[in-house]
Design a protein around this motif. Structure first.
Motif, PDB file in Angstrom:
ATOM      1  N   CYS A  10       0.159   9.923 -17.038  1.00 51.29           N
ATOM      2  CA  CYS A  10       0.862  10.210 -18.287  1.00 51.29           C
ATOM      3  C   CYS A  10       2.347   9.934 -18.148  1.00 51.29           C
ATOM      4  N   THR A  11       2.960   9.635 -19.285  1.00 52.04           N
ATOM      5  CA  THR A  11       4.409   9.481 -19.324  1.00 52.04           C
ATOM      6  C   THR A  11       5.052  10.840 -19.598  1.00 52.04           C
ATOM      7  N   THR A  12       6.351  10.914 -19.383  1.00 52.49           N
ATOM      8  CA  THR A  12       7.092  12.141 -19.676  1.00 52.49           C
ATOM      9  C   THR A  12       6.928  12.526 -21.143  1.00 52.49           C
ATOM     10  N   ALA A  41       4.491   8.537  -9.022  1.00 49.93           N
ATOM     11  CA  ALA A  41       5.067   7.871 -10.188  1.00 49.93           C
ATOM     12  C   ALA A  41       4.894   6.365 -10.030  1.00 49.93           C
ATOM     13  N   ARG A  42       4.406   5.718 -11.082  1.00 49.43           N
ATOM     14  CA  ARG A  42       4.243   4.259 -11.078  1.00 49.43           C
ATOM     15  C   ARG A  42       4.829   3.699 -12.366  1.00 49.43           C
ATOM     16  N   ARG A  43       5.659   2.676 -12.212  1.00 52.67           N
ATOM     17  CA  ARG A  43       6.292   2.042 -13.373  1.00 52.67           C
ATOM     18  C   ARG A  43       5.310   1.052 -13.998  1.00 52.67           C
ATOM     19  N   HIS A  44       5.196   1.132 -15.327  1.00 53.69           N
ATOM     20  CA  HIS A  44       4.392   0.197 -16.124  1.00 53.69           C
ATOM     21  C   HIS A  44       5.288  -0.279 -17.259  1.00 53.69           C
ATOM     22  N   VAL A  48       7.252   5.070 -17.036  1.00 53.61           N
ATOM     23  CA  VAL A  48       6.795   5.558 -15.739  1.00 53.61           C
ATOM     24  C   VAL A  48       5.621   6.476 -16.018  1.00 53.61           C
ATOM     25  N   ARG A  49       4.499   6.214 -15.349  1.00 51.20           N
ATOM     26  CA  ARG A  49       3.307   7.030 -15.533  1.00 51.20           C
ATOM     27  C   ARG A  49       3.122   7.890 -14.280  1.00 51.20           C
ATOM     28  N   TYR A  50       2.855   9.155 -14.501  1.00 53.43           N
ATOM     29  CA  TYR A  50       2.751  10.132 -13.424  1.00 53.43           C
ATOM     30  C   TYR A  50       1.311  10.590 -13.246  1.00 53.43           C
TER      31      TYR A  50
END
Length: 70
Positions: A10-12, A41-44, A48-50
């Motif tokens: 999920c994103t923030t 955390a992975r950037r898409h 950033v999706r956590y």
């Protein structure tokens, strides 16, 4: 009621909406979890999706329960 994001990346913003908190509040909590190694955390693109680091989170729960039951 907001959607349940259990197990999803999920994103923030998504988490803020689901938990009815402001994005800055969620961001501060996510930073603490990341520093503790309990969150990945992975950037898409621009987001950033956590995701929770479930093995470490599960181990933390077991360690806490062991300490409490001593």
């Amino acid at each position: 009621m907001a959607a349940d994001h259990t197990g999803d990346a999920c994103t923030t913003g998504e988490l803020a909406q689901a938990w009815e908190l402001s994005p800055p509040e969620v961001s501060r909590h996510l930073a603490v979890l990341r520093r503790a190694g309990l969150l990945t955390a992975r950037r898409h693109g621009r987001y950033v999706r956590y995701t929770l680091n479930l093995p470490d989170l599960t181990a933390l729960g077991a360690d806490l329960l062991t300490a409490v039951l001593r």
